[in-house]
Enzyme design. Structure first.
Site, mmCIF file in Angstrom:
data_model
loop_
_atom_site.group_PDB
_atom_site.id
_atom_site.type_symbol
_atom_site.label_atom_id
_atom_site.label_comp_id
_atom_site.label_asym_id
_atom_site.label_seq_id
_atom_site.Cartn_x
_atom_site.Cartn_y
_atom_site.Cartn_z
ATOM 1 N N CYS A 28 -13.725 -3.928 -42.517
ATOM 2 C CA CYS A 28 -13.884 -2.899 -43.642
ATOM 3 C C CYS A 28 -14.214 -1.536 -42.705
ATOM 4 O O CYS A 28 -14.043 -1.628 -41.367
ATOM 5 C CB CYS A 28 -15.305 -3.220 -43.957
ATOM 6 S SG CYS A 28 -15.409 -4.755 -44.851
ATOM 7 N N GLY A 54 -9.526 -1.816 -44.894
ATOM 8 C CA GLY A 54 -9.765 -2.690 -46.026
ATOM 9 C C GLY A 54 -9.054 -2.189 -47.199
ATOM 10 O O GLY A 54 -9.130 -0.707 -47.773
ATOM 11 N N ASN A 129 -19.713 -2.779 -41.818
ATOM 12 C CA ASN A 129 -18.516 -3.371 -41.320
ATOM 13 C C ASN A 129 -18.917 -4.383 -40.297
ATOM 14 O O ASN A 129 -19.666 -4.156 -39.291
ATOM 15 C CB ASN A 129 -17.783 -2.094 -40.596
ATOM 16 C CG ASN A 129 -16.496 -2.532 -39.749
ATOM 17 O OD1 ASN A 129 -16.013 -2.104 -38.973
ATOM 18 N ND2 ASN A 129 -16.004 -3.797 -40.066
ATOM 19 N N GLY A 130 -18.355 -5.582 -40.281
ATOM 20 C CA GLY A 130 -18.853 -6.645 -39.341
ATOM 21 C C GLY A 130 -18.879 -7.798 -40.255
ATOM 22 O O GLY A 130 -18.818 -8.020 -41.354
ATOM 23 N N TYR A 274 -4.515 -4.301 -32.396
ATOM 24 C CA TYR A 274 -3.802 -4.457 -33.825
ATOM 25 C C TYR A 274 -4.812 -3.721 -34.962
ATOM 26 O O TYR A 274 -4.300 -2.980 -35.718
ATOM 27 C CB TYR A 274 -3.621 -5.945 -34.362
ATOM 28 C CG TYR A 274 -3.465 -6.002 -35.722
ATOM 29 C CD1 TYR A 274 -2.404 -5.598 -36.432
ATOM 30 C CD2 TYR A 274 -4.312 -6.583 -36.705
ATOM 31 C CE1 TYR A 274 -1.958 -5.660 -37.662
ATOM 32 C CE2 TYR A 274 -4.060 -6.893 -37.900
ATOM 33 C CZ TYR A 274 -2.752 -6.461 -38.325
ATOM 34 O OH TYR A 274 -2.537 -6.597 -39.718
#
Ligand code: SF4
Length: 494
Positions: A28, A54, A129-130, A274
């Site tokens: 995210c 996201g 995020n995570g 990536y």
């Protein structure tokens, strides 16, 4: 792994090809803005720059000095915030925003962040995020204590831990909640008088601080997952938020708190390979240059005599440039990626879905025909995409296809916020490199080594006693307890 009759088991069946998720998915993206005007517009711009983190849903919460305002929706930032009226209904100078790719919880509007709750101290919104690795366990005990969960995301645990905390002020409650969770988190949160940002003690996911000049008398601050968001917001980079650091922004400026014991950092090494956008800078390293160096190291470790180096676009491009330069073999765009495929277009039927890769990528016959190709990709997950692409390159007339991968074999699932298939579905978990090569149909297959990846990131090599990064999806060395996962394993056995 050989079957009893000696043949290699093939997970790349037609059914398998129907899966359109042969890629690790970014987790995210989060944004926080403390400013004087246009907080919602700025946040939307930042979220737009973080779209790669996201694409399923997005949302913004603002505070105008009196009230909180929120808008959340399923879809891309450009879709959810397309109508200027939507932004107009989000007044105020403070905002947080979130782009979601679901790693936990289904894609439903109730799971879209930022999450918001009314507390005794006023409204409070959180964007995460995570992924928390003990969320199930915490949720069970919170539900027993009467907490009613509105969503199925792990992130809601923060809201309830803050709500039941016995501390009196917001910061202490927030830190109290952080001390109970395990896992990876980069957070932004918003109360009526402050913007808060926090990064987990290992710093698994990125988070940065930026600054914006809107008015000479007042400093405006930006928190973002990646530096690439700053330029689209007209902001400048200040610094990375440190692992284990909590930052509080209010009218008095910025305050930094370090409530955790210092431990070795384990930033996600895959962000460099990536996930992050190539124009981002993380921990003083340009992601683009890091990827070129990874490509050069890949060439050093896996040389091959061939005519051209061709990236699988877009993520394979910087590593392919590095490979081409290091091996002195020309770089060519032999595969063209379409950026105009609507997500719904490839959904309706199995037949259409089966064509997925061909819709996304097409071959450039003029450069591929009768050439020996070194094809560069960032990773192999299930292997279905790699096989399709190798097939396409051969169909375009390539005489040889040598696949080179800019990460070590992905053998283990990620529990820290990246969507990976279960371990058994990862091609490298069940097959060795020769078997993978046969299944994919390449002439040869080579991966960068784990030490090589560390070297490309300017480390001598991996320090096995004290690894410098999280590399668990390659090594199985998980730096944070997998409490829920282990608990489920025990329960499934009994
Ligand atoms: Fe990143 Fe892999 Fe660690 Fe997940 S397991 S945080 S993808 S390095």
């Amino acid at each position: 792994m050989n079957t009893s009759n000696g043949s290699i088991p093939s997970p790349l069946t037609d059914n398998y090809l129907l899966n359109n998720d042969d890629k690790l998915r970014e987790e995210c993206g989060v944004i926080g803005v403390w400013t004087i005007q246009d907080a919602a517009s700025l946040t939307a711009l930042g979220l737009h720059a973080l779209q790669h983190r996201g694409q399923e849903a997005t949302g913004i919460v603002t505070f105008d000095g009196k009230n909180f305002h929120t808008h959340r929706g399923l879809g891309l930032v450009g879709e959810v915030f397309a109508d200027p009226q939507v932004i107009n209904k989000l007044p105020g100078g403070i905002a947080i925003g979130h782009n979601r790719y679901a790693t936990t919880g289904a894609t439903q509007i109730r799971n879209v962040q930022p999450l918001y709750g009314d507390f005794e101290f006023g409204g409070f919104a959180v964007a995460h995020n995570g992924n928390l690795t003990n969320a199930q366990l915490l949720k069970k005990s919170l539900v027993r204590r009467g907490c009613l969960f509105q969503s199925s995301t792990d992130s809601e645990v923060f809201i309830h831990l803050i709500a039941i905390s016995l501390y009196s002020n917001v910061i202490d409650r927030f830190i109290d909640a952080l001390k109970q969770v395990q896992g990876a988190y980069s957070l932004v949160a918003l109360s009526k008088d402050m913007l808060i940002a926090a990064r987990d003690p290992l710093g698994v996911r990125p988070l940065i601080l930026g600054k914006l000049t809107q008015n000479k008398e007042k400093k405006c601050w930006v928190i973002a997952s990646e530096t690439c968001a700053l330029s689209s917001m007209g902001a400048e980079f200040v610094r990375d938020i440190e692992p284990g650091e909590v930052i509080i922004v209010n009218d008095n400026g910025i305050r930094s708190i370090k409530p955790f014991q210092t431990i070795s950092h384990r930033f996600c090494i895959f962000e460099y390979v990536y996930f992050a956008r190539p124009d981002s800078v993380i921990e003083n390293k340009s992601v683009y240059i890091a990827r070129q160096k990874i490509g050069a190291q890949l060439a050093f470790e896996n040389p091959v005599d061939a005519d051209i180096v061709v990236p699988v676009p877009d993520s394979g491009v910087p590593a392919a440039l590095g490979y081409a330069k290091a091996s002195n073999i020309p770089f060519e765009l032999g595969i063209i990626r379409s950026h105009y495929i609507g997500r719904t277009f490839i959904e309706p039927t199995d037949q259409i879905r089966n064509l997925g890769v061909k819709l996304k990528h097409s071959t450039n016959q003029a450069v591929l025909k009768n050439r020996r190709i070194i094809l560069i990709d960032d990773s192999i997950v299930r292997g279905t995409t790699s096989r399709k692409i190798v097939e396409m390159v051969r169909a375009a007339g390539a005489s040889e296809v040598h696949l080179r991968i800019a990460s070590p074999p992905t053998r283990y699932s990620c529990y820290y916020g990246i969507d990976t298939p279960s371990q058994e579905k990862l091609l490298a978990h069940t097959h060795d490199i020769d078997e993978m090569c046969k299944l994919i149909g390449a002439n040869s297959l080579g991966f960068i080594s784990c030490n090589g990846l560390y070297k490309a990131l300017e480390e001598k090599e991996r320090n096995d006693q004290k690894p410098q990064y999280c590399d668990a999806c390659f090594t199985g060395d998980y730096p944070i307890l997998l409490t829920d996962h282990d608990m489920n394993l025990i329960q499934n056995k009994t």
